[in-house]
Design a protein around this motif. Structure first.
Motif, PDB file in Angstrom:
ATOM      1  N   LYS A 153      13.680  -2.632  -2.252  1.00 58.10           N
ATOM      2  CA  LYS A 153      14.782  -3.264  -1.517  1.00 58.10           C
ATOM      3  C   LYS A 153      14.313  -4.004  -0.271  1.00 58.10           C
ATOM      4  O   LYS A 153      14.621  -5.179  -0.096  1.00 58.10           O
ATOM      5  N   ASP A 154      13.604  -3.317   0.617  1.00 61.62           N
ATOM      6  CA  ASP A 154      13.202  -3.936   1.884  1.00 61.62           C
ATOM      7  C   ASP A 154      12.192  -5.058   1.674  1.00 61.62           C
ATOM      8  O   ASP A 154      12.310  -6.127   2.274  1.00 61.62           O
ATOM      9  N   LEU A 155      11.205  -4.811   0.854  1.00 61.70           N
ATOM     10  CA  LEU A 155      10.131  -5.789   0.679  1.00 61.70           C
ATOM     11  C   LEU A 155      10.609  -7.094   0.032  1.00 61.70           C
ATOM     12  O   LEU A 155      10.248  -8.171   0.517  1.00 61.70           O
ATOM     13  N   PRO A 156      11.432  -7.074  -1.003  1.00 61.77           N
ATOM     14  CA  PRO A 156      11.932  -8.354  -1.528  1.00 61.77           C
ATOM     15  C   PRO A 156      12.698  -9.170  -0.485  1.00 61.77           C
ATOM     16  O   PRO A 156      12.572 -10.390  -0.419  1.00 61.77           O
ATOM     17  N   ARG A 157      13.469  -8.501   0.375  1.00 62.61           N
ATOM     18  CA  ARG A 157      14.187  -9.200   1.446  1.00 62.61           C
ATOM     19  C   ARG A 157      13.182  -9.830   2.413  1.00 62.61           C
ATOM     20  O   ARG A 157      13.329 -10.995   2.807  1.00 62.61           O
ATOM     21  N   LEU A 158      12.149  -9.091   2.766  1.00 61.66           N
ATOM     22  CA  LEU A 158      11.123  -9.622   3.663  1.00 61.66           C
ATOM     23  C   LEU A 158      10.363 -10.782   3.014  1.00 61.66           C
ATOM     24  O   LEU A 158       9.996 -11.752   3.692  1.00 61.66           O
ATOM     25  N   MET A 159      10.136 -10.690   1.710  1.00 64.48           N
ATOM     26  CA  MET A 159       9.461 -11.776   0.997  1.00 64.48           C
ATOM     27  C   MET A 159      10.313 -13.043   1.032  1.00 64.48           C
ATOM     28  O   MET A 159       9.790 -14.146   1.215  1.00 64.48           O
ATOM     29  N   THR A 160      11.616 -12.896   0.868  1.00 59.97           N
ATOM     30  CA  THR A 160      12.518 -14.044   0.949  1.00 59.97           C
ATOM     31  C   THR A 160      12.454 -14.666   2.342  1.00 59.97           C
ATOM     32  O   THR A 160      12.389 -15.893   2.483  1.00 59.97           O
ATOM     33  N   GLU A 161      12.430 -13.827   3.365  1.00 55.40           N
ATOM     34  CA  GLU A 161      12.333 -14.326   4.737  1.00 55.40           C
ATOM     35  C   GLU A 161      11.016 -15.083   4.954  1.00 55.40           C
ATOM     36  O   GLU A 161      11.005 -16.134   5.602  1.00 55.40           O
ATOM     37  N   LEU A 162       9.917 -14.558   4.404  1.00 54.26           N
ATOM     38  CA  LEU A 162       8.627 -15.256   4.515  1.00 54.26           C
ATOM     39  C   LEU A 162       8.697 -16.619   3.842  1.00 54.26           C
ATOM     40  O   LEU A 162       8.229 -17.621   4.387  1.00 54.26           O
ATOM     41  N   SER A 163       9.263 -16.653   2.640  1.00 53.05           N
ATOM     42  CA  SER A 163       9.369 -17.912   1.895  1.00 53.05           C
ATOM     43  C   SER A 163      10.219 -18.932   2.635  1.00 53.05           C
ATOM     44  O   SER A 163       9.895 -20.126   2.634  1.00 53.05           O
ATOM     45  N   LEU A 210       0.852  -1.188   0.000  1.00 53.90           N
ATOM     46  CA  LEU A 210       0.000   0.000   0.000  1.00 53.90           C
ATOM     47  C   LEU A 210       0.891   1.242   0.000  1.00 53.90           C
ATOM     48  O   LEU A 210       0.860   2.057   0.916  1.00 53.90           O
ATOM     49  N   PHE A 211       1.693   1.345  -1.044  1.00 52.28           N
ATOM     50  CA  PHE A 211       2.618   2.454  -1.221  1.00 52.28           C
ATOM     51  C   PHE A 211       2.227   3.181  -2.500  1.00 52.28           C
ATOM     52  O   PHE A 211       1.834   2.543  -3.477  1.00 52.28           O
ATOM     53  N   LEU A 212       2.392   4.517  -2.509  1.00 54.37           N
ATOM     54  CA  LEU A 212       2.066   5.280  -3.714  1.00 54.37           C
ATOM     55  C   LEU A 212       3.085   5.074  -4.812  1.00 54.37           C
ATOM     56  O   LEU A 212       2.764   5.197  -5.989  1.00 54.37           O
ATOM     57  N   GLY A 213       4.300   4.769  -4.464  1.00 52.34           N
ATOM     58  CA  GLY A 213       5.332   4.528  -5.462  1.00 52.34           C
ATOM     59  C   GLY A 213       6.229   3.393  -5.018  1.00 52.34           C
ATOM     60  O   GLY A 213       6.214   2.981  -3.857  1.00 52.34           O
ATOM     61  N   ALA A 214       7.010   2.902  -5.950  1.00 48.73           N
ATOM     62  CA  ALA A 214       7.918   1.794  -5.665  1.00 48.73           C
ATOM     63  C   ALA A 214       9.300   2.343  -5.353  1.00 48.73           C
ATOM     64  O   ALA A 214      10.230   2.227  -6.141  1.00 48.73           O
ATOM     65  N   GLY A 215       9.433   2.978  -4.183  1.00 48.98           N
ATOM     66  CA  GLY A 215      10.720   3.501  -3.745  1.00 48.98           C
ATOM     67  C   GLY A 215      11.557   2.410  -3.104  1.00 48.98           C
ATOM     68  O   GLY A 215      11.335   1.210  -3.308  1.00 48.98           O
ATOM     69  N   GLY A 216      12.506   2.820  -2.292  1.00 47.22           N
ATOM     70  CA  GLY A 216      13.449   1.898  -1.688  1.00 47.22           C
ATOM     71  C   GLY A 216      12.803   0.815  -0.846  1.00 47.22           C
ATOM     72  O   GLY A 216      13.252  -0.331  -0.860  1.00 47.22           O
ATOM     73  N   HIS A 217      11.751   1.160  -0.103  1.00 47.12           N
ATOM     74  CA  HIS A 217      11.114   0.139   0.732  1.00 47.12           C
ATOM     75  C   HIS A 217      10.521  -0.975  -0.124  1.00 47.12           C
ATOM     76  O   HIS A 217      10.626  -2.150   0.217  1.00 47.12           O
ATOM     77  N   VAL A 218       9.887  -0.608  -1.234  1.00 49.04           N
ATOM     78  CA  VAL A 218       9.259  -1.608  -2.097  1.00 49.04           C
ATOM     79  C   VAL A 218      10.302  -2.351  -2.927  1.00 49.04           C
ATOM     80  O   VAL A 218      10.202  -3.559  -3.110  1.00 49.04           O
TER      81      VAL A 218
END
Length: 138
Positions: A89-99, A79-87
């Protein structure tokens, strides 16, 4: 554990001010109501809101809750207006951790909502209405 199900995990930034979360909580509830109206009570029960920082639950905790509830497929919607650093960089790392933490769940990352034509139009319509309150949005 309940039977196999799909889930949606809405992911927002978070803030120190608890009032900041109100629109995101309202969006999560509206999404639950939409699932119920579509006759999908199981999906409605598997919609969660998580935050990157300052607020709870965080993404790992909300993901764990969905996995423990029996979800085998979860779509993470930023739920971000743009795909900045959090989307990017941070989010792919968190997705890997979830997987890695829940390998029996298929975790799918969607585009950020701000990249959708629907939200871009809603932003334009909202700006128009705020700037011209006497004129209807076309």
């Amino acid at each position: 554990m309940s039977s196999s199900a799909s889930g949606i995990l809405l992911f927002a930034h978070g803030a120190r001010d608890p009032n900041w979360a109100r629109p995101f909580e309202a969006a999560a509830e509206a999404l639950r109501q939409r699932a119920l109206a579509a006759g999908d009570a199981a999906l409605a029960a598997h919609i969660r809101l998580a935050f990157l920082e300052f607020m709870s639950p965080d993404l790992p905790a909300a993901g764990r809750e969905l996995a423990e509830a029996g979800c085998t497929a979860v779509t993470v919607v930023p739920l971000f207006l743009g795909a900045g650093g959090h989307v990017r960089k941070d989010l792919p790392r968190l997705m890997t951790e979830l997987s890695e933490a829940h390998p029996d769940v298929t975790w799918t990352l969607s585009a950020a909502v701000g990249e959708t034509a629907l939200l871009i139009q809603a932003l334009a319509d909202s700006a128009w209405q705020l700037a011209h309150p006497a004129q209807p949005v076309a």
